[in-house]
Motif scaffolding. Structure first.
Motif, PDB file in Angstrom:
ATOM      1  N   HIS A  73      39.496  39.950  44.362  1.00 38.34           N
ATOM      2  CA  HIS A  73      40.454  40.834  43.694  1.00 38.34           C
ATOM      3  C   HIS A  73      41.651  40.000  43.250  1.00 38.34           C
ATOM      4  O   HIS A  73      41.772  38.821  43.603  1.00 38.34           O
ATOM      5  CB  HIS A  73      40.904  41.963  44.642  1.00 38.34           C
ATOM      6  N   SER A  91      49.210  35.096  51.726  1.00 40.63           N
ATOM      7  CA  SER A  91      50.603  34.915  51.282  1.00 40.63           C
ATOM      8  C   SER A  91      51.308  33.884  52.149  1.00 40.63           C
ATOM      9  O   SER A  91      52.099  33.068  51.656  1.00 40.63           O
ATOM     10  CB  SER A  91      51.356  36.243  51.367  1.00 40.63           C
ATOM     11  N   GLU A  92      51.036  33.910  53.458  1.00 38.70           N
ATOM     12  CA  GLU A  92      51.681  32.974  54.375  1.00 38.70           C
ATOM     13  C   GLU A  92      51.317  31.527  54.030  1.00 38.70           C
ATOM     14  O   GLU A  92      52.188  30.644  53.964  1.00 38.70           O
ATOM     15  CB  GLU A  92      51.242  33.271  55.821  1.00 38.70           C
ATOM     16  N   LYS A 139      38.901  45.611  52.454  1.00 37.70           N
ATOM     17  CA  LYS A 139      38.958  45.495  50.985  1.00 37.70           C
ATOM     18  C   LYS A 139      39.387  44.107  50.518  1.00 37.70           C
ATOM     19  O   LYS A 139      39.008  43.676  49.422  1.00 37.70           O
ATOM     20  CB  LYS A 139      39.896  46.556  50.394  1.00 37.70           C
ATOM     21  N   CYS A 140      40.119  43.391  51.334  1.00 33.99           N
ATOM     22  CA  CYS A 140      40.607  42.081  50.907  1.00 33.99           C
ATOM     23  C   CYS A 140      39.567  40.983  51.079  1.00 33.99           C
ATOM     24  O   CYS A 140      39.793  39.836  50.686  1.00 33.99           O
ATOM     25  CB  CYS A 140      41.895  41.731  51.633  1.00 33.99           C
TER      26      CYS A 140
HETATM   27  N1  LIG Z   1      49.871  39.153  56.571  1.00 38.06           N
HETATM   28  C1  LIG Z   1      49.072  39.306  55.504  1.00 38.06           C
HETATM   29  N2  LIG Z   1      48.305  40.406  55.393  1.00 38.06           N
HETATM   30  C2  LIG Z   1      47.526  40.579  54.326  1.00 38.06           C
HETATM   31  C3  LIG Z   1      47.502  39.616  53.311  1.00 38.06           C
HETATM   32  C4  LIG Z   1      48.291  38.447  53.450  1.00 38.06           C
HETATM   33  O1  LIG Z   1      48.293  37.533  52.603  1.00 38.06           O
HETATM   34  N3  LIG Z   1      49.064  38.333  54.550  1.00 38.06           N
HETATM   35  N4  LIG Z   1      46.735  39.819  52.218  1.00 38.06           N
HETATM   36  C5  LIG Z   1      46.007  40.911  52.062  1.00 38.06           C
HETATM   37  C6  LIG Z   1      45.227  41.122  50.809  1.00 38.06           C
HETATM   38  O2  LIG Z   1      45.421  40.048  49.911  1.00 38.06           O
HETATM   39  C7  LIG Z   1      45.470  42.466  50.058  1.00 38.06           C
HETATM   40  O3  LIG Z   1      45.074  42.319  48.689  1.00 38.06           O
HETATM   41  C8  LIG Z   1      46.852  42.989  50.036  1.00 38.06           C
HETATM   42  O4  LIG Z   1      46.953  43.916  51.045  1.00 38.06           O
HETATM   43  P1  LIG Z   1      47.758  45.294  51.014  1.00 38.06           P
HETATM   44  O5  LIG Z   1      49.177  45.061  50.655  1.00 38.06           O
HETATM   45  O6  LIG Z   1      47.451  45.922  52.318  1.00 38.06           O
HETATM   46  O7  LIG Z   1      47.021  46.070  49.839  1.00 38.06           O
HETATM   47  P2  LIG Z   1      47.548  47.207  48.862  1.00 38.06           P
HETATM   48  O8  LIG Z   1      48.497  46.667  47.876  1.00 38.06           O
HETATM   49  O9  LIG Z   1      46.324  47.827  48.285  1.00 38.06           O
HETATM   50  O10 LIG Z   1      48.348  48.187  49.800  1.00 38.06           O
HETATM   51  P3  LIG Z   1      48.068  49.687  50.240  1.00 38.06           P
HETATM   52  O11 LIG Z   1      49.255  50.017  51.089  1.00 38.06           O
HETATM   53  O12 LIG Z   1      46.781  49.666  51.020  1.00 38.06           O
HETATM   54  O13 LIG Z   1      47.992  50.498  48.981  1.00 38.06           O
HETATM   55  C9  LIG Z   1      45.895  41.908  53.128  1.00 38.06           C
HETATM   56  N5  LIG Z   1      46.770  41.675  54.228  1.00 38.06           N
END
Ligand SMILES: Nc1nc2c(c(=O)[nH]1)N=C([C@H](O)[C@H](O)COP(=O)(O)OP(=O)(O)OP(=O)(O)O)CN2
Ligand SMILES: [Zn+2]
Length: 123
Positions: free
Chosen positions: A30, A83-84, A25-26
């Motif tokens: 979004h 984010s990192e 999804k990412c």
């Molecule tokens: N280590 C990281 N993992 C992920 C990042 C990141 O920056 N560093 N970013 C993403 C995506 O941007 C995503 O939009 C956010 O992911 P996530 O928190 O998993 O999404 P949700 O808020 O929808 O959480 P649910 O628990 O699935 O509802 C992905 N990973």
């Protein structure tokens, strides 16, 4: 003894991440309401008893407003906007631009995309 202070900032932005499995999804465009926390430490206090005046961190607010808020982060950065990577990018900006007392040191920058997640950079 170490004192530690922090200030939290927010901005809204869009991104999509490359290098993820097909259908992740990412990988789709979004948005997030980002939170940025800047952490500063000192072993001795200055002035009335500050690590640094919280106002010394105020330039971050303007930097985020001018370069990150309501932006598509994929076009504004030379790294993938995770984010990192945002935490490292903002740490480096803070290290260069914040007018901290000589007794204080920038320790870390933490970035959250959601209330449940965060990434931190500290060199
Ligand atoms: N280590 C990281 N993992 C992920 C990042 C990141 O920056 N560093 N970013 C993403 C995506 O941007 C995503 O939009 C956010 O992911 P996530 O928190 O998993 O999404 P949700 O808020 O929808 O959480 P649910 O628990 O699935 O509802 C992905 N990973
Ligand atoms: Zn995302």
């Amino acid at each position: 003894m170490t004192f530690r202070i922090g200030k939290r900032f927010t901005f809204e932005a869009a991104h999509q991440l490359a290098g993820l499995p097909e259908g992740h999804k990412c990988g789709r465009l979004h948005g997030h309401s980002y939170t940025v926390e800047v952490v500063v430490t000192a072993t001795e206090l200055t002035g009335p008893g500050f690590v640094a005046d919280f106002a010394d961190l105020a330039p971050v607010k303007q930097h985020l407003a001018e370069h990150f808020d309501h932006q598509a982060l994929n076009t504004g950065l030379d790294v993938e906007p995770t984010s990192e990577n945002l935490a490292r990018c903002l740490f480096e900006w803070c290290a260069t631009n914040l007018p901290l007392p000589t007794t204080a040191a920038l320790e870390a920058v933490r970035v959250s995309e959601t209330p449940a997640t965060w990434a931190e950079y500290r060199p």
